[in-house]
Design a protein around this motif. Structure first.
Motif, PDB file in Angstrom:
ATOM      1  N   PRO A 265      36.265  69.217  67.045  1.00  0.00           N
ATOM      2  CA  PRO A 265      36.934  67.934  66.818  1.00  0.00           C
ATOM      3  C   PRO A 265      37.151  67.203  68.137  1.00  0.00           C
ATOM      4  CG  PRO A 265      38.507  69.744  66.636  1.00  0.00           C
ATOM      5  CD  PRO A 265      37.157  70.373  66.830  1.00  0.00           C
ATOM      6  N   PHE A 266      37.114  65.884  68.094  1.00  0.00           N
ATOM      7  CA  PHE A 266      37.313  65.103  69.317  1.00  0.00           C
ATOM      8  C   PHE A 266      37.885  63.744  68.963  1.00  0.00           C
ATOM      9  CE2 PHE A 266      33.013  64.248  67.828  1.00  0.00           C
ATOM     10  CZ  PHE A 266      32.946  62.864  67.864  1.00  0.00           C
ATOM     11  N   ASP A 267      38.429  63.063  69.974  1.00  0.00           N
ATOM     12  CA  ASP A 267      38.935  61.708  69.784  1.00  0.00           C
ATOM     13  C   ASP A 267      38.318  60.783  70.833  1.00  0.00           C
ATOM     14  OD1 ASP A 267      40.418  61.956  72.204  1.00  0.00           O
ATOM     15  OD2 ASP A 267      42.092  62.878  71.121  1.00  0.00           O
ATOM     16  N   GLU A 268      38.899  59.609  70.990  1.00  0.00           N
ATOM     17  CA  GLU A 268      38.312  58.580  71.860  1.00  0.00           C
ATOM     18  C   GLU A 268      38.321  58.954  73.334  1.00  0.00           C
ATOM     19  OE1 GLU A 268      40.143  56.492  68.254  1.00  0.00           O
ATOM     20  OE2 GLU A 268      40.773  58.066  69.652  1.00  0.00           O
ATOM     21  N   SER A 269      39.082  59.970  73.707  1.00  0.00           N
ATOM     22  CA  SER A 269      39.165  60.367  75.120  1.00  0.00           C
ATOM     23  C   SER A 269      37.930  61.140  75.593  1.00  0.00           C
ATOM     24  CB  SER A 269      40.412  61.221  75.365  1.00  0.00           C
ATOM     25  OG  SER A 269      40.344  62.441  74.637  1.00  0.00           O
ATOM     26  N   LEU A 270      37.081  61.563  74.643  1.00  0.00           N
ATOM     27  CA  LEU A 270      35.895  62.339  75.011  1.00  0.00           C
ATOM     28  C   LEU A 270      34.927  61.496  75.839  1.00  0.00           C
ATOM     29  CD1 LEU A 270      34.292  65.026  74.644  1.00  0.00           C
ATOM     30  CD2 LEU A 270      33.203  63.947  72.655  1.00  0.00           C
ATOM     31  N   GLN A 271      34.571  61.999  77.012  1.00  0.00           N
ATOM     32  CA  GLN A 271      33.599  61.322  77.875  1.00  0.00           C
ATOM     33  C   GLN A 271      32.208  61.896  77.607  1.00  0.00           C
ATOM     34  OE1 GLN A 271      34.441  58.722  80.075  1.00  0.00           O
ATOM     35  NE2 GLN A 271      36.360  58.903  78.922  1.00  0.00           N
ATOM     36  N   VAL A 272      31.245  61.029  77.399  1.00  0.00           N
ATOM     37  CA  VAL A 272      29.897  61.444  77.008  1.00  0.00           C
ATOM     38  C   VAL A 272      28.866  60.738  77.869  1.00  0.00           C
ATOM     39  CG1 VAL A 272      28.198  61.475  75.133  1.00  0.00           C
ATOM     40  CG2 VAL A 272      30.614  61.850  74.619  1.00  0.00           C
TER      41      VAL A 272
ATOM     42  N   ALA B  99      38.407  51.643  73.216  1.00  0.00           N
ATOM     43  CA  ALA B  99      37.579  52.166  72.127  1.00  0.00           C
ATOM     44  C   ALA B  99      38.440  52.776  71.027  1.00  0.00           C
ATOM     45  CB  ALA B  99      36.610  53.204  72.670  1.00  0.00           C
ATOM     46  N   PHE B 100      38.041  52.530  69.783  1.00  0.00           N
ATOM     47  CA  PHE B 100      38.722  53.091  68.621  1.00  0.00           C
ATOM     48  C   PHE B 100      37.684  53.743  67.706  1.00  0.00           C
ATOM     49  CE2 PHE B 100      41.624  49.926  70.158  1.00  0.00           C
ATOM     50  CZ  PHE B 100      42.890  50.444  69.891  1.00  0.00           C
ATOM     51  N   ASN B 101      37.969  54.971  67.260  1.00  0.00           N
ATOM     52  CA  ASN B 101      37.127  55.611  66.260  1.00  0.00           C
ATOM     53  C   ASN B 101      37.495  55.051  64.896  1.00  0.00           C
ATOM     54  OD1 ASN B 101      35.846  57.201  68.159  1.00  0.00           O
ATOM     55  ND2 ASN B 101      37.162  58.978  67.836  1.00  0.00           N
TER      56      ASN B 101
ATOM     57  N   HIS C 188      40.112  62.671  58.224  1.00  0.00           N
ATOM     58  CA  HIS C 188      39.621  63.971  57.763  1.00  0.00           C
ATOM     59  C   HIS C 188      38.105  63.929  57.549  1.00  0.00           C
ATOM     60  CE1 HIS C 188      43.776  65.231  57.298  1.00  0.00           C
ATOM     61  NE2 HIS C 188      44.002  64.115  56.634  1.00  0.00           N
ATOM     62  N   PRO C 189      37.324  64.054  58.636  1.00  0.00           N
ATOM     63  CA  PRO C 189      35.865  64.131  58.476  1.00  0.00           C
ATOM     64  C   PRO C 189      35.494  65.408  57.724  1.00  0.00           C
ATOM     65  CG  PRO C 189      36.496  64.715  60.715  1.00  0.00           C
ATOM     66  CD  PRO C 189      37.747  64.241  60.033  1.00  0.00           C
TER      67      PRO C 189
ATOM     68  N   LYS D  22      37.931  61.983  65.296  1.00  0.00           N
ATOM     69  CA  LYS D  22      39.290  61.717  64.814  1.00  0.00           C
ATOM     70  C   LYS D  22      39.743  60.334  65.299  1.00  0.00           C
ATOM     71  CE  LYS D  22      40.351  65.865  63.048  1.00  0.00           C
ATOM     72  NZ  LYS D  22      40.962  66.100  61.720  1.00  0.00           N
ATOM     73  N   PRO D  23      40.429  59.572  64.455  1.00  0.00           N
ATOM     74  CA  PRO D  23      40.887  58.228  64.833  1.00  0.00           C
ATOM     75  C   PRO D  23      42.256  58.275  65.522  1.00  0.00           C
ATOM     76  CG  PRO D  23      41.369  58.593  62.531  1.00  0.00           C
ATOM     77  CD  PRO D  23      40.704  59.853  63.026  1.00  0.00           C
ATOM     78  N   LYS D  24      42.342  59.026  66.599  1.00  0.00           N
ATOM     79  CA  LYS D  24      43.634  59.271  67.241  1.00  0.00           C
ATOM     80  C   LYS D  24      44.352  57.984  67.631  1.00  0.00           C
ATOM     81  CE  LYS D  24      45.831  61.697  71.108  1.00  0.00           C
ATOM     82  NZ  LYS D  24      45.620  62.486  72.343  1.00  0.00           N
ATOM     83  N   LYS D  25      43.620  57.056  68.234  1.00  0.00           N
ATOM     84  CA  LYS D  25      44.275  55.843  68.738  1.00  0.00           C
ATOM     85  C   LYS D  25      44.810  54.959  67.602  1.00  0.00           C
ATOM     86  CE  LYS D  25      42.639  53.609  72.261  1.00  0.00           C
ATOM     87  NZ  LYS D  25      41.708  52.917  73.177  1.00  0.00           N
ATOM     88  N   LEU D  26      44.070  54.884  66.496  1.00  0.00           N
ATOM     89  CA  LEU D  26      44.563  54.115  65.353  1.00  0.00           C
ATOM     90  C   LEU D  26      45.824  54.743  64.776  1.00  0.00           C
ATOM     91  CD1 LEU D  26      41.448  53.036  63.226  1.00  0.00           C
ATOM     92  CD2 LEU D  26      43.138  51.527  64.286  1.00  0.00           C
ATOM     93  N   THR D  27      45.816  56.063  64.620  1.00  0.00           N
ATOM     94  CA  THR D  27      46.978  56.722  64.039  1.00  0.00           C
ATOM     95  C   THR D  27      48.184  56.650  64.971  1.00  0.00           C
ATOM     96  OG1 THR D  27      46.108  58.866  64.798  1.00  0.00           O
ATOM     97  CG2 THR D  27      45.651  58.257  62.541  1.00  0.00           C
ATOM     98  N   GLU D  28      47.954  56.696  66.278  1.00  0.00           N
ATOM     99  CA  GLU D  28      49.059  56.555  67.231  1.00  0.00           C
ATOM    100  C   GLU D  28      49.685  55.164  67.161  1.00  0.00           C
ATOM    101  OE1 GLU D  28      47.970  59.785  70.758  1.00  0.00           O
ATOM    102  OE2 GLU D  28      47.415  57.677  71.022  1.00  0.00           O
ATOM    103  N   LEU D  29      48.876  54.162  66.794  1.00  0.00           N
ATOM    104  CA  LEU D  29      49.396  52.804  66.628  1.00  0.00           C
ATOM    105  C   LEU D  29      50.012  52.598  65.240  1.00  0.00           C
ATOM    106  CD1 LEU D  29      46.567  50.696  68.332  1.00  0.00           C
ATOM    107  CD2 LEU D  29      48.873  51.106  69.204  1.00  0.00           C
ATOM    108  N   GLU D  30      50.019  53.692  64.447  1.00  0.00           N
ATOM    109  CA  GLU D  30      50.626  53.715  63.110  1.00  0.00           C
ATOM    110  C   GLU D  30      49.855  52.885  62.089  1.00  0.00           C
ATOM    111  OE1 GLU D  30      54.790  52.799  63.521  1.00  0.00           O
ATOM    112  OE2 GLU D  30      55.201  54.690  64.565  1.00  0.00           O
TER     113      GLU D  30
END
Length: 304
Positions: free
Chosen positions: A127-134, A223-225, A230-231, A276-284
């Motif tokens: 699992p990963f979120d927007e912080s992953l550097q690729v 960036a936002f996923n 739940h993928p 995972k859409p971490k940034k969206l969920t953190e913004l509620e």
């Protein structure tokens, strides 16, 4: 708001415009008369159609710009010519938009620009979120990375930039799901390859709701996923889709057959992205469909 939109006649744009009916929209489209017919369901008299960005030297008159345009990435085999078309339809238009941001004395407050989870490439089961550097050499990453880099040039003290790293947008009227339906309806649907690859998905209603949310959230940027929390694996997706359609689920499509059919673009089906859409969920932001089963039930509730 006064909003400029590119790609408004596309699969996502058509649905988004329903949500933006209280705003003044300027829509960039190569065929204005055809666009008016396509968008008859969404046009409340608030849409102005233009055929070219050349009508504007700057964006002083706009409060926001939403960039959804681009040649579909999975519609054709990735020949050299098709790859060029995919790239240039994204990069060149985004560069033209950014130039007009830079030429503005009162630039729009937000630039929302497309991208895709293909940015991440194959992350297997992790699992990963927007912080992953690729950084990889695969075509989807190269397309998205440069597309994002160009869009981010619009950032300034006046303008925030939001990048939409979009998963598989679910609605039977278009996109990937429409293409998946035929074998399932014929009773021959099933997992692709091992079926262990993760599929980051999002209901189209949540996709457009999220874009509207980012438009109206002044501290949202980067960036936002754009995918549900739940993928699922391809095997689970296939099982749930067959169940929603009330069809059997016992066959599978071998990897070699897909590669033979699609060539290099088969990576779109085999790469695993447990995003995972971490940034969206953190913004509620609240997903209406956070899990696959109710999402598919909503889409196929009236299927006989």
């Amino acid at each position: 708001m006064d909003i400029l939109i590119t790609g408004g006649t596309g699969f996502i744009g058509r649905e988004l415009l329903k949500l933006l009916s209280t705003h003044r929209i300027t829509l960039v489209t190569r065929q204005p008369s055809r666009a008016k017919q396509t968008l008859a369901h969404a046009d409340m008299g608030n849409i102005h159609y233009i055929s070219s960005l050349d009508e504007f030297s700057d964006f002083n008159q706009f409060d926001a710009v939403i960039n959804l345009a681009g040649e579909p990435i999975a519609d054709k085999r990735w020949t050299a010519a098709q790859k060029s078309k995919i790239c240039q339809s994204r990069w060149q238009l985004t560069e033209q938009l950014v130039e007009r941001f830079h030429a503005s004395t009162e630039a729009p407050s937000v630039f929302i620009s497309g991208s895709a989870v293909g940015y991440y490439g194959d992350q297997q089961q992790h699992p990963f979120d927007e912080s992953l550097q690729v950084n990889n050499s695969q075509f989807p990453h190269q397309v998205c990375a440069r597309w994002e880099e160009i869009a981010l040039r619009a950032r300034s003290e006046q303008t925030r930039v939001c990048l939409l790293r979009t998963g598989i947008v679910l609605d039977p009227s278009g996109g990937a799901l429409q293409k998946m339906l035929l074998p399932y309806k014929m009773g021959i649907g099933g997992p692709i390859g091992s079926g262990k690859q993760y599929m980051p998905w999002i209901h189209r209603q949540d996709m457009v709701k999220a874009i509207e949310f980012l438009l109206n959230t002044p501290h949202a940027q980067g960036a936002f996923n754009l995918c549900a929390p739940h993928p699922v694996t391809n095997r689970e997706f296939s099982h749930q889709l067959a169940k929603a359609l009330k069809r059997p689920h016992f066959l599978f499509t071998p990897k070699w057959a897909i590669r033979l059919l699609m060539g290099e673009s088969s990576v779109l089906l085999f790469d695993s992205a447990r995003a995972k859409p971490k940034k969206l969920t953190e913004l509620e932001f609240t997903f209406t469909y956070s899990r696959l089963k109710p999402a598919l039930h909503n889409l196929f509730a009236h299927t006989e």
